[in-house]
Design an enzyme around this catalytic site. Sequence first.
Site, PDB file in Angstrom:
ATOM      1  N   LYS A   1      35.997  50.798  29.200  1.00 24.00           N
ATOM      2  CA  LYS A   1      34.445  50.574  29.253  1.00 24.00           C
ATOM      3  C   LYS A   1      33.856  49.867  30.509  1.00 24.00           C
ATOM      4  O   LYS A   1      34.538  49.410  31.218  1.00 24.00           O
ATOM      5  CB  LYS A   1      34.079  49.548  27.947  1.00 24.00           C
ATOM      6  CG  LYS A   1      34.871  48.166  27.751  1.00 24.00           C
ATOM      7  CD  LYS A   1      34.687  47.509  28.928  1.00 24.00           C
ATOM      8  CE  LYS A   1      33.907  46.672  29.753  1.00 24.00           C
ATOM      9  NZ  LYS A   1      33.942  45.584  30.635  1.00 24.00           N
TER      10      LYS A   1
ATOM     11  N   TYR B   1      29.595  43.548  25.549  1.00 30.13           N
ATOM     12  CA  TYR B   1      30.290  43.228  24.416  1.00 30.13           C
ATOM     13  C   TYR B   1      29.474  43.045  23.330  1.00 30.13           C
ATOM     14  O   TYR B   1      29.829  43.378  22.246  1.00 30.13           O
ATOM     15  CB  TYR B   1      31.358  42.044  24.892  1.00 30.13           C
ATOM     16  CG  TYR B   1      32.556  42.430  25.599  1.00 30.13           C
ATOM     17  CD1 TYR B   1      33.692  43.005  25.188  1.00 30.13           C
ATOM     18  CD2 TYR B   1      32.417  42.575  27.006  1.00 30.13           C
ATOM     19  CE1 TYR B   1      34.833  43.411  25.651  1.00 30.13           C
ATOM     20  CE2 TYR B   1      33.480  42.907  27.758  1.00 30.13           C
ATOM     21  CZ  TYR B   1      34.586  43.411  26.977  1.00 30.13           C
ATOM     22  OH  TYR B   1      35.721  43.691  27.667  1.00 30.13           O
TER      23      TYR B   1
HETATM   24  P1  NAD Z   1      40.401  46.156  39.486  1.00 27.74           P
HETATM   25  O1  NAD Z   1      39.783  45.755  40.236  1.00 27.74           O
HETATM   26  O2  NAD Z   1      41.470  44.816  39.241  1.00 27.74           O
HETATM   27  O3  NAD Z   1      41.298  47.203  39.363  1.00 27.74           O
HETATM   28  C1  NAD Z   1      40.851  48.423  39.843  1.00 27.74           C
HETATM   29  C2  NAD Z   1      41.736  49.378  40.176  1.00 27.74           C
HETATM   30  O4  NAD Z   1      41.132  50.664  40.815  1.00 27.74           O
HETATM   31  C3  NAD Z   1      42.608  48.849  41.306  1.00 27.74           C
HETATM   32  O5  NAD Z   1      44.048  49.252  41.298  1.00 27.74           O
HETATM   33  C4  NAD Z   1      41.895  49.597  42.790  1.00 27.74           C
HETATM   34  O6  NAD Z   1      43.184  49.779  43.495  1.00 27.74           O
HETATM   35  C5  NAD Z   1      41.581  50.970  41.874  1.00 27.74           C
HETATM   36  N1  NAD Z   1      40.706  51.599  42.758  1.00 27.74           N
HETATM   37  C6  NAD Z   1      40.585  52.986  43.368  1.00 27.74           C
HETATM   38  N2  NAD Z   1      39.368  53.408  43.969  1.00 27.74           N
HETATM   39  C7  NAD Z   1      38.883  52.067  44.053  1.00 27.74           C
HETATM   40  C8  NAD Z   1      37.572  51.818  44.953  1.00 27.74           C
HETATM   41  N3  NAD Z   1      37.019  52.723  45.346  1.00 27.74           N
HETATM   42  N4  NAD Z   1      37.224  50.694  44.785  1.00 27.74           N
HETATM   43  C9  NAD Z   1      37.749  49.475  44.109  1.00 27.74           C
HETATM   44  N5  NAD Z   1      39.093  49.882  43.426  1.00 27.74           N
HETATM   45  C10 NAD Z   1      39.454  51.149  43.353  1.00 27.74           C
HETATM   46  O7  NAD Z   1      39.419  46.001  38.357  1.00 27.74           O
HETATM   47  P2  NAD Z   1      39.713  45.962  36.596  1.00 27.74           P
HETATM   48  O8  NAD Z   1      39.344  44.555  36.352  1.00 27.74           O
HETATM   49  O9  NAD Z   1      41.199  46.167  36.216  1.00 27.74           O
HETATM   50  O10 NAD Z   1      38.440  47.038  35.863  1.00 27.74           O
HETATM   51  C11 NAD Z   1      38.933  48.214  35.839  1.00 27.74           C
HETATM   52  C12 NAD Z   1      38.338  48.758  34.483  1.00 27.74           C
HETATM   53  O11 NAD Z   1      38.465  48.021  33.467  1.00 27.74           O
HETATM   54  C13 NAD Z   1      36.773  48.727  34.619  1.00 27.74           C
HETATM   55  O12 NAD Z   1      36.043  49.827  34.180  1.00 27.74           O
HETATM   56  C14 NAD Z   1      36.453  47.551  33.865  1.00 27.74           C
HETATM   57  O13 NAD Z   1      35.073  47.580  33.272  1.00 27.74           O
HETATM   58  C15 NAD Z   1      37.283  47.743  32.831  1.00 27.74           C
HETATM   59  N6  NAD Z   1      37.733  46.593  32.218  1.00 27.74           N
HETATM   60  C16 NAD Z   1      38.013  46.363  30.951  1.00 27.74           C
HETATM   61  C17 NAD Z   1      38.319  45.122  30.371  1.00 27.74           C
HETATM   62  C18 NAD Z   1      38.643  45.056  28.677  1.00 27.74           C
HETATM   63  O14 NAD Z   1      38.842  44.100  28.265  1.00 27.74           O
HETATM   64  N7  NAD Z   1      38.509  46.106  28.154  1.00 27.74           N
HETATM   65  C19 NAD Z   1      38.504  44.058  31.272  1.00 27.74           C
HETATM   66  C20 NAD Z   1      38.431  44.062  32.332  1.00 27.74           C
HETATM   67  C21 NAD Z   1      38.139  45.308  33.156  1.00 27.74           C
END
Ligand code: NAD
Length: 366
Positions: free
Chosen positions: A133, A217
Amino acid sequence: MTEISRRKFVGLSASVLAASRVPSFAQAAAADQRPVGFAAVGLGTISGIFTRACSTSQTAKITGLVTGHPDTNGKQFAERCNVPDSSVYTYETFDHIRDNKEIEAVYIGLPNSMHCEYTIRAAQAGKHVLCEKPMAISSAECKRMIDACKSANVKLMIAYRIHYDPVHLQAQELIRSGAIGQIEAFEGGYGFNAGPNQWRLNRKLAGGGALVDVGIYPMNEARWLTGEEPVSFTAIPTTRDRTSGRFAEVEQTLDFTIKFPSGIVGTFGCSYGADMPGFLRIHGDRGSLQLSPAFDYTGAHLTSIGGRQRIDVPPQGESGFQFKLEAEHFANCVRTNTDPKTPGEEGLKDLVALEAIYKAAGTPMA
Ligand code: NAD
């Protein structure tokens, strides 16, 4: 006064859990017993949690990885998840997952603006999609994702982990049973103090600010618990931090209201400035329920406020267990050819509402 507490909850939640996990006898008999193989796409925070959750599952397994850093992050994930080098892909080689029979589905943990492209490419490679999401950064993208998965005949589920949490499911059951009478209103919020230099603060990558990340949420849960779609909206965005540069592109804080056709109103707040624990209050004409904390990876606690029934449903599960439950639900859908409880259409409905909230705030998405 009656009491719903730990002992009764164990029985109730077992049935709630059973309903979310177990296929019918005929489905189970026909189902392939192998765990469903997932490729995690984007190896950041959430993929770390998801892959660890799958490592304890009998029905969902990590069999592939997609990363921009195959020699560093990719290697670490591959070692921990026991994925061979030949199943580690980059964004450039992503489409070759088509030829990997061990990969049946992808889990998309990328920045929001990349969800659409990788969902469509995964579908075209014949893989089922479990996407984080918010589903995308516009309702138009959501529709393209749904269409692509339909044409490829693959399943699409949005990772709304809260819909799989037994404490939240218990709240749903209590409301349905009339425990607080007719719902009149919701209040809720969620926020954290976002550090600088991250994609969440970049409008192109995130689509919006606190609303799309955390405001979603309580809004999603109000939609889920009412089964209605909001029809009118108000919103006040605000940015107090005008010096650090963090909020040049997205809102810091947003307060908003949504009104459902029945007249139920939700009043919510979200922030990238305030360290605001997630909470949700559901007010009925015969009492109120409170989830506090509500939206963390574990620890959701459901209690009553006033009313005739004293309700205290304690937190369940270790950190990451919601991710295991959602992965197993999706794996079960793949094996039994059934529809996920949180399909692409659910993500689309959220995006329609998010767009309307931003419109009311005077700040368009993306
Ligand atoms: P994060 O920054 O920790 O990870 C993002 C990943 O994408 C990294 O591995 C990064 O290298 C990669 N990536 C590829 N292209 C990129 C770019 N152009 N810029 C930045 N990163 C790039 O982020 P996250 O917190 O893991 O979030 C990722 C997704 O998960 C989002 O859509 C977020 O909304 C969702 N999320 C959901 C929950 C949940 O509880 N369901 C919690 C946190 C995040």
